[in-house]
Design a protein around this motif. Structure first.
Motif, PDB file in Angstrom:
ATOM      1  N   VAL A 171       0.862  -1.180   0.000  1.00 15.59           N
ATOM      2  CA  VAL A 171       0.000   0.000   0.000  1.00 15.59           C
ATOM      3  C   VAL A 171       0.901   1.232   0.000  1.00 15.59           C
ATOM      4  N   THR A 172       0.582   2.215  -0.835  1.00 15.26           N
ATOM      5  CA  THR A 172       1.376   3.439  -0.872  1.00 15.26           C
ATOM      6  C   THR A 172       0.892   4.398   0.215  1.00 15.26           C
ATOM      7  N   VAL A 173       1.858   5.081   0.837  1.00 10.41           N
ATOM      8  CA  VAL A 173       1.532   6.074   1.862  1.00 10.41           C
ATOM      9  C   VAL A 173       2.384   7.313   1.564  1.00 10.41           C
ATOM     10  N   THR A 174       1.734   8.394   1.157  1.00 12.27           N
ATOM     11  CA  THR A 174       2.482   9.538   0.652  1.00 12.27           C
ATOM     12  C   THR A 174       2.392  10.782   1.540  1.00 12.27           C
ATOM     13  N   SER A 175       1.921  10.629   2.762  1.00 14.18           N
ATOM     14  CA  SER A 175       1.962  11.731   3.721  1.00 14.18           C
ATOM     15  C   SER A 175       1.650  11.165   5.106  1.00 14.18           C
ATOM     16  N   PRO A 176       2.070  11.857   6.168  1.00 13.37           N
ATOM     17  CA  PRO A 176       1.706  11.420   7.512  1.00 13.37           C
ATOM     18  C   PRO A 176       0.190  11.335   7.705  1.00 13.37           C
ATOM     19  N   ARG A 177      -0.540  12.264   7.109  1.00 11.11           N
ATOM     20  CA  ARG A 177      -2.003  12.216   7.242  1.00 11.11           C
ATOM     21  C   ARG A 177      -2.556  10.927   6.636  1.00 11.11           C
ATOM     22  N   LEU A 178      -2.051  10.525   5.481  1.00  9.68           N
ATOM     23  CA  LEU A 178      -2.527   9.286   4.871  1.00  9.68           C
ATOM     24  C   LEU A 178      -2.188   8.078   5.734  1.00  9.68           C
ATOM     25  N   ALA A 179      -1.056   8.121   6.422  1.00 14.24           N
ATOM     26  CA  ALA A 179      -0.732   7.038   7.353  1.00 14.24           C
ATOM     27  C   ALA A 179      -1.797   6.943   8.438  1.00 14.24           C
ATOM     28  N   ARG A 180      -2.175   8.082   8.986  1.00 16.27           N
ATOM     29  CA  ARG A 180      -3.198   8.085  10.043  1.00 16.27           C
ATOM     30  C   ARG A 180      -4.552   7.659   9.498  1.00 16.27           C
ATOM     31  N   HIS A 181      -4.896   8.097   8.282  1.00 17.50           N
ATOM     32  CA  HIS A 181      -6.172   7.702   7.685  1.00 17.50           C
ATOM     33  C   HIS A 181      -6.203   6.198   7.415  1.00 17.50           C
ATOM     34  N   LEU A 182      -5.086   5.644   6.977  1.00 21.24           N
ATOM     35  CA  LEU A 182      -5.033   4.203   6.742  1.00 21.24           C
ATOM     36  C   LEU A 182      -5.288   3.440   8.029  1.00 21.24           C
ATOM     37  N   ARG A 183      -4.627   3.869   9.077  1.00 21.23           N
ATOM     38  CA  ARG A 183      -4.840   3.219  10.383  1.00 21.23           C
ATOM     39  C   ARG A 183      -6.301   3.312  10.802  1.00 21.23           C
ATOM     40  N   ARG A 184      -6.921   4.476  10.560  1.00 22.49           N
ATOM     41  CA  ARG A 184      -8.309   4.682  10.997  1.00 22.49           C
ATOM     42  C   ARG A 184      -9.287   3.801  10.222  1.00 22.49           C
ATOM     43  N   VAL A 185      -9.118   3.709   8.893  1.00 15.86           N
ATOM     44  CA  VAL A 185     -10.105   2.947   8.115  1.00 15.86           C
ATOM     45  C   VAL A 185      -9.977   1.450   8.356  1.00 15.86           C
ATOM     46  N   LEU A 186      -8.785   0.996   8.760  1.00 11.09           N
ATOM     47  CA  LEU A 186      -8.620  -0.434   9.016  1.00 11.09           C
ATOM     48  C   LEU A 186      -9.109  -0.834  10.402  1.00 11.09           C
ATOM     49  N   GLY A 187      -9.244   0.134  11.286  1.00 13.96           N
ATOM     50  CA  GLY A 187      -9.844  -0.136  12.592  1.00 13.96           C
ATOM     51  C   GLY A 187      -9.166  -1.273  13.333  1.00 13.96           C
ATOM     52  N   GLU A 188      -9.978  -2.164  13.887  1.00 13.60           N
ATOM     53  CA  GLU A 188      -9.438  -3.284  14.658  1.00 13.60           C
ATOM     54  C   GLU A 188      -8.661  -4.258  13.793  1.00 13.60           C
ATOM     55  N   ARG A 189      -8.949  -4.276  12.491  1.00 14.38           N
ATOM     56  CA  ARG A 189      -8.219  -5.186  11.600  1.00 14.38           C
ATOM     57  C   ARG A 189      -6.746  -4.802  11.454  1.00 14.38           C
ATOM     58  N   TRP A 190      -6.419  -3.563  11.830  1.00  9.45           N
ATOM     59  CA  TRP A 190      -5.026  -3.121  11.784  1.00  9.45           C
ATOM     60  C   TRP A 190      -4.120  -4.063  12.577  1.00  9.45           C
ATOM     61  N   HIS A 191      -4.565  -4.456  13.747  1.00  6.89           N
ATOM     62  CA  HIS A 191      -3.735  -5.284  14.620  1.00  6.89           C
ATOM     63  C   HIS A 191      -3.543  -6.690  14.050  1.00  6.89           C
ATOM     64  N   GLU A 192      -4.578  -7.225  13.413  1.00  3.80           N
ATOM     65  CA  GLU A 192      -4.480  -8.589  12.894  1.00  3.80           C
ATOM     66  C   GLU A 192      -3.771  -8.660  11.541  1.00  3.80           C
ATOM     67  N   GLY A 193      -3.792  -7.544  10.788  1.00  2.00           N
ATOM     68  CA  GLY A 193      -3.275  -7.615   9.431  1.00  2.00           C
ATOM     69  C   GLY A 193      -2.005  -6.849   9.148  1.00  2.00           C
ATOM     70  N   ARG A 194      -1.571  -5.999  10.072  1.00  9.70           N
ATOM     71  CA  ARG A 194      -0.428  -5.139   9.735  1.00  9.70           C
ATOM     72  C   ARG A 194       0.871  -5.917   9.541  1.00  9.70           C
ATOM     73  N   SER A 195       0.952  -7.121  10.086  1.00 10.12           N
ATOM     74  CA  SER A 195       2.178  -7.908   9.883  1.00 10.12           C
ATOM     75  C   SER A 195       2.340  -8.321   8.423  1.00 10.12           C
ATOM     76  N   THR A 196       1.252  -8.315   7.665  1.00 11.24           N
ATOM     77  CA  THR A 196       1.334  -8.670   6.237  1.00 11.24           C
ATOM     78  C   THR A 196       1.174  -7.448   5.339  1.00 11.24           C
ATOM     79  N   LEU A 197       1.095  -6.265   5.944  1.00 12.75           N
ATOM     80  CA  LEU A 197       0.944  -5.031   5.182  1.00 12.75           C
ATOM     81  C   LEU A 197       2.324  -4.460   4.870  1.00 12.75           C
ATOM     82  N   ARG A 198       2.628  -4.260   3.597  1.00  9.71           N
ATOM     83  CA  ARG A 198       3.910  -3.725   3.180  1.00  9.71           C
ATOM     84  C   ARG A 198       3.692  -2.279   2.736  1.00  9.71           C
TER      85      ARG A 198
END
Length: 254
Positions: A187-214
């Motif tokens: 997944v491309t992340v082109t600003s700190p704000r987009l990093a925060r938005h990505l974390r927000r939209v993934l919600g609880e799934r962030w914890h289960e899936g971030r190990s496979t997120l590049r």
């Protein structure tokens, strides 16, 4: 075979700005999906921006300083039908410079390197702005780096909000579809704000899936934001551009 053949890449830039990035990854062979996590909106008080544009037509500003292509696109149309070339122009990076050149305006000052850093542009401008009147159209949530730096250099600075940013209303539903289950891939992340938005939209799934997120980061500030959220970027662009980010992903994927 193309270097990213069969690799899925999710591009998170605003829909109005993603075409170049999607095309660049597709040329490298990637299977690209768009997930706009940013929407560019007019300022909450558009009258202030209109007044600044009117002032720019009538008053002798010495410099116009642009810290993003969004600021260029928000401000210059208000000067139509003809953009008065009464001031020198500064651009923070390649994308901003391209937006100015597309409007027929040359750039008189840029950072010493090609990196899109406000700090670098302040350093380049500092010897040239003492006693000068400087107009700075910027984002509603812009860091104070540019305005404070120019004021310390002795400039008379007029900052004006040119645009604001929010998350699209359907971003959560799109994220749920694209990241239904791990592995999540690139997944491309082109600003700190987009990093925060990505974390927000993934919600609880962030914890289960971030190990496979590049995460492919556009630069150091964005990488720092990702690490603050508990995710080390798998690639970081050397040059803050679509081509630079593709090159970083290709190098990391090999």
């Amino acid at each position: 075979m193309k270097p990213l053949a069969g690799v899925r890449v999710v591009v998170t830039r605003a829909a109005s700005q993603s075409a170049e990035w999607v095309a660049a990854f597709r040329r490298a062979g990637a299977e690209v999906a768009a997930l706009p996590l940013l929407e560019i909106l007019p300022p909450a008080n558009p009258a202030e921006l209109a007044a600044a544009a009117d002032l720019a037509r009538r008053a002798p500003f010495d410099w116009w300083v642009f810290t993003s292509a969004n600021a260029v696109r928000a401000f210059l149309p208000l000067l139509s039908p003809e953009v008065p070339r009464s001031a020198l122009c500064a651009a923070v990076g390649p994308a901003t410079e391209e937006a100015l050149e597309a409007a027929g305006i040359g750039v008189d000052c840029r950072p010493a390197t090609d990196r899109s850093h406000a700090e670098g542009l302040v350093r380049a401008l500092a010897p040239r702005v003492a006693g000068k009147r400087v107009l700075v159209p910027l984002a509603e949530d812009a860091r104070p780096t540019m305005v404070d730096g120019l004021q310390r250099a002795g400039a008379e600075v007029l900052p004006v909000v040119a645009y604001r940013k929010t998350m699209p209303a359907d971003a959560g539903a799109q994220a749920a579809r694209l990241f239904a289950s791990p592995p999540w891939g690139w997944v491309t992340v082109t600003s700190p704000r987009l990093a925060r938005h990505l974390r927000r939209v993934l919600g609880e799934r962030w914890h289960e899936g971030r190990s496979t997120l590049r995460a492919a980061s556009i630069g150091p500030r964005t990488s720092a934001a990702l690490r603050d959220l508990g995710l080390d970027p798998a690639a970081q662009a050397v040059e803050p551009s679509a081509a630079g980010l593709v090159a970083a992903v290709v190098a990391a994927h090999r």
